[in-house]
Design a protein around this motif. Structure first.
Motif, PDB file in Angstrom:
ATOM      1  N   THR A  43       0.642  -0.931   0.066  1.00  0.00           N
ATOM      2  CA  THR A  43       0.033  -0.103   0.132  1.00  0.00           C
ATOM      3  C   THR A  43       0.933   1.051   0.050  1.00  0.00           C
ATOM      4  O   THR A  43       2.184   1.297   0.563  1.00  0.00           O
ATOM      5  CB  THR A  43      -0.942  -0.044   1.306  1.00  0.00           C
ATOM      6  OG1 THR A  43      -1.687   1.340   1.214  1.00  0.00           O
ATOM      7  CG2 THR A  43       0.076  -0.002   2.671  1.00  0.00           C
ATOM      8  N   ALA A  44       0.366   2.330  -0.669  1.00  0.00           N
ATOM      9  CA  ALA A  44       0.864   3.575  -0.722  1.00  0.00           C
ATOM     10  C   ALA A  44       0.312   4.330   0.475  1.00  0.00           C
ATOM     11  O   ALA A  44       0.886   5.512   0.723  1.00  0.00           O
ATOM     12  CB  ALA A  44       0.913   4.342  -1.989  1.00  0.00           C
ATOM     13  N   ASP A  45      -0.707   4.043   1.237  1.00  0.00           N
ATOM     14  CA  ASP A  45      -1.246   4.633   2.093  1.00  0.00           C
ATOM     15  C   ASP A  45      -0.711   3.983   3.580  1.00  0.00           C
ATOM     16  O   ASP A  45      -1.128   2.870   3.833  1.00  0.00           O
ATOM     17  CB  ASP A  45      -2.769   4.291   2.265  1.00  0.00           C
ATOM     18  CG  ASP A  45      -3.598   5.046   3.148  1.00  0.00           C
ATOM     19  OD1 ASP A  45      -2.787   5.875   3.893  1.00  0.00           O
ATOM     20  OD2 ASP A  45      -4.747   5.073   3.356  1.00  0.00           O
ATOM     21  N   ARG A  46       0.029   4.885   4.027  1.00  0.00           N
ATOM     22  CA  ARG A  46       0.961   4.542   5.254  1.00  0.00           C
ATOM     23  C   ARG A  46       0.128   5.042   6.548  1.00  0.00           C
ATOM     24  O   ARG A  46       0.603   5.372   7.557  1.00  0.00           O
ATOM     25  CB  ARG A  46       2.302   4.869   5.197  1.00  0.00           C
ATOM     26  CG  ARG A  46       2.857   4.346   4.155  1.00  0.00           C
ATOM     27  CD  ARG A  46       4.390   4.573   4.031  1.00  0.00           C
ATOM     28  NE  ARG A  46       5.144   4.020   2.897  1.00  0.00           N
ATOM     29  CZ  ARG A  46       6.402   3.849   2.631  1.00  0.00           C
ATOM     30  NH1 ARG A  46       7.075   4.233   3.568  1.00  0.00           N
ATOM     31  NH2 ARG A  46       6.782   3.544   1.712  1.00  0.00           N
ATOM     32  N   THR A  47      -1.209   5.603   6.358  1.00  0.00           N
ATOM     33  CA  THR A  47      -1.811   6.278   7.625  1.00  0.00           C
ATOM     34  C   THR A  47      -1.867   5.070   8.817  1.00  0.00           C
ATOM     35  O   THR A  47      -1.896   3.550   8.564  1.00  0.00           O
ATOM     36  CB  THR A  47      -3.160   6.670   7.361  1.00  0.00           C
ATOM     37  OG1 THR A  47      -4.015   5.750   6.870  1.00  0.00           O
ATOM     38  CG2 THR A  47      -3.009   7.549   6.296  1.00  0.00           C
ATOM     39  N   GLU A  48      -1.955   5.506  10.031  1.00  0.00           N
ATOM     40  CA  GLU A  48      -2.093   4.401  11.063  1.00  0.00           C
ATOM     41  C   GLU A  48      -3.551   3.783  10.908  1.00  0.00           C
ATOM     42  O   GLU A  48      -3.368   2.353  11.358  1.00  0.00           O
ATOM     43  CB  GLU A  48      -2.153   5.155  12.563  1.00  0.00           C
ATOM     44  CG  GLU A  48      -2.501   4.520  13.822  1.00  0.00           C
ATOM     45  CD  GLU A  48      -2.442   5.298  15.029  1.00  0.00           C
ATOM     46  OE1 GLU A  48      -3.088   5.027  15.951  1.00  0.00           O
ATOM     47  OE2 GLU A  48      -1.656   6.396  14.914  1.00  0.00           O
ATOM     48  N   LYS A  49      -4.694   4.340  10.577  1.00  0.00           N
ATOM     49  CA  LYS A  49      -5.933   3.690  10.293  1.00  0.00           C
ATOM     50  C   LYS A  49      -5.679   2.236   9.290  1.00  0.00           C
ATOM     51  O   LYS A  49      -6.432   1.522   9.594  1.00  0.00           O
ATOM     52  CB  LYS A  49      -7.246   4.678   9.920  1.00  0.00           C
ATOM     53  CG  LYS A  49      -8.492   3.946   9.640  1.00  0.00           C
ATOM     54  CD  LYS A  49      -9.322   4.986   9.358  1.00  0.00           C
ATOM     55  CE  LYS A  49     -10.811   4.032   9.316  1.00  0.00           C
ATOM     56  NZ  LYS A  49     -11.784   5.093   8.736  1.00  0.00           N
ATOM     57  N   THR A  50      -5.146   2.807   8.249  1.00  0.00           N
ATOM     58  CA  THR A  50      -4.880   1.743   7.070  1.00  0.00           C
ATOM     59  C   THR A  50      -4.001   0.442   7.818  1.00  0.00           C
ATOM     60  O   THR A  50      -4.255  -0.544   7.675  1.00  0.00           O
ATOM     61  CB  THR A  50      -4.254   2.187   6.078  1.00  0.00           C
ATOM     62  OG1 THR A  50      -4.862   3.234   5.351  1.00  0.00           O
ATOM     63  CG2 THR A  50      -3.814   1.122   4.882  1.00  0.00           C
ATOM     64  N   GLU A  51      -2.822   0.883   8.486  1.00  0.00           N
ATOM     65  CA  GLU A  51      -2.030  -0.138   9.115  1.00  0.00           C
ATOM     66  C   GLU A  51      -2.950  -1.106  10.185  1.00  0.00           C
ATOM     67  O   GLU A  51      -2.649  -2.307   9.946  1.00  0.00           O
ATOM     68  CB  GLU A  51      -0.911   0.418   9.779  1.00  0.00           C
ATOM     69  CG  GLU A  51       0.017  -0.515  10.483  1.00  0.00           C
ATOM     70  CD  GLU A  51       1.437   0.264  10.876  1.00  0.00           C
ATOM     71  OE1 GLU A  51       1.858  -0.436  11.882  1.00  0.00           O
ATOM     72  OE2 GLU A  51       1.411   1.395  10.864  1.00  0.00           O
TER      73      GLU A  51
END
Length: 347
Positions: free
Chosen positions: A82-90
């Motif tokens: 993923t390119a989305d490294r936000t805490e929610k995505t993790e």
């Protein structure tokens, strides 16, 4: 052989990069959609899946849900891409069952290290599970060997040998097999129940350890007082199993072993011992054992009697249909005449 990694990403450039990074150490299969991933999985079982989250039609989270719902696929470790490294995505990645995630754009050293670490941990876990299973099998076999040894020692006190234990267990197994073929008590005869019955049946006379040798080994007829003492072995057997085995084996095994020891002299029509149970008040395991135990007692030679023929034993047992034995179980047993005859020859 090289381990297989399935890479699922709708971006063809990412697939090319992943293949170049991983191809030296691993066999890499690359697909650009969730649908193609499942086509591949239908015929192949990779060691690891690298799964992109943001894909059209079926995104990575939908693919993951489908993987987790399958008994086989759910065992394959998944790393999200993923390119989305936000805490929610993790957090979502790990909540869905991923073992790790790799950020985009790929950093070669990090990608290789995370893939290596995941596969090493997976190998370690599988080896650990295999070792635990092997140890459990050894412990289970040791427990069964101890049970057989105890049963043989007890049987030898009344002039019989361990062959009674072996024969009775074989007749129990045959009756269970025939019940399964006819669908009798299908819901109760689960694999676990059958397994525990087979392992517990040698213990059914463990209560004889409380009976004096002078009674067990008496060659002639017993007096009423002596017979009353013999009858105590059923209740004693159930108590010995309950008190002494509950810490070393499964509760279900203890319950079945106790029932078989305590209740195998109860009678379907009442009048048995120790508790004068009737019908389905008697545990199924004990009703099955009662038939096998009486049959072996009839056809076997003992110090006080000759062994009967199969036909003579059947005649006597038929007279006890609905009295000593549950009719439907006895009918199944009597219908297995040919198999019993062969089994008697083998035993």
């Amino acid at each position: 052989m090289k381990k297989i990694i399935l890479v699922v990403d709708d971006d063809k450039m990412n697939l090319v990069v992943a293949q170049k990074l991983l191809a030296e150490e691993y066999r890499v299969a690359a697909v650009n959609s969730g649908e193609l991933a499942f086509r591949y999985l239908a015929k192949n079982e990779p060691d690891l899946v690298l799964l992109d989250i943001q894909m059209p039609e079926m995104d990575g989270f939908e693919v993951m849900q489908k993987l987790q719902a399958d008994d086989v696929w759910s065992k394959i470790p998944v790393i999200f891409l993923t390119a989305d490294r936000t805490e929610k995505t993790e957090e979502t990645c790990f909540q869905m069952g991923a073992v790790d995630y790799i950020g985009k754009p790929f950093v070669p050293a990090i990608m290789l290290q995370r893939v290596r670490r995941t596969l090493e941990l997976e190998d370690y876990q599988k080896n650990l599970e295999r070792m635990v299973e092997q140890q459990l099998q050894r412990i289970t076999q040791l427990q069964q060997d101890i049970i057989i040894t105890m049963a043989n020692l007890i049987e030898s006190r009344d002039g019989t040998t361990g062959e009674h234990v072996k024969r009775t267990s074989a007749y129990v197994n045959l009756l269970i097999q025939k019940m399964q073929e006819k669908g009798i008590y299908r819901e109760m005869l689960t694999p676990a129940y059958i397994n525990y019955m087979q392992k517990a049946s040698p213990l059914h006379d463990i209560g004889k350890i409380t009976v004096p040798d002078r009674i067990l080994q008496k060659p002639g007829m017993l007096t009423k007082e002596e017979y009353d003492l013999i009858k105590l072995h059923a209740e004693a057997g159930g108590r010995l199993i309950q008190e002494n085995m509950k810490r070393i084996v499964d509760k279900e095994f203890v319950d079945i072993a106790r029932d078989m020891a305590a209740c195998h002299h109860e009678k379907w029509g009442g009048g048995g011992y120790p508790n004068d149970l009737q019908g389905e008040e008697i545990p199924l395991s004990a009703r099955i054992l009662a038939i096998a135990d009486v049959f072996d007692a009839l056809v076997s030679e003992r110090q006080y009697k000759e062994g009967m023929s199969l036909e003579q034993a059947f005649q006597i047992m038929e007279q006890e249909r609905g009295k000593n034995f549950e009719p439907v179980l006895l009918d199944v047993f009597l219908d297995a005449e040919d198999e019993l005859r062969e089994l008697m020859k083998e035993l």
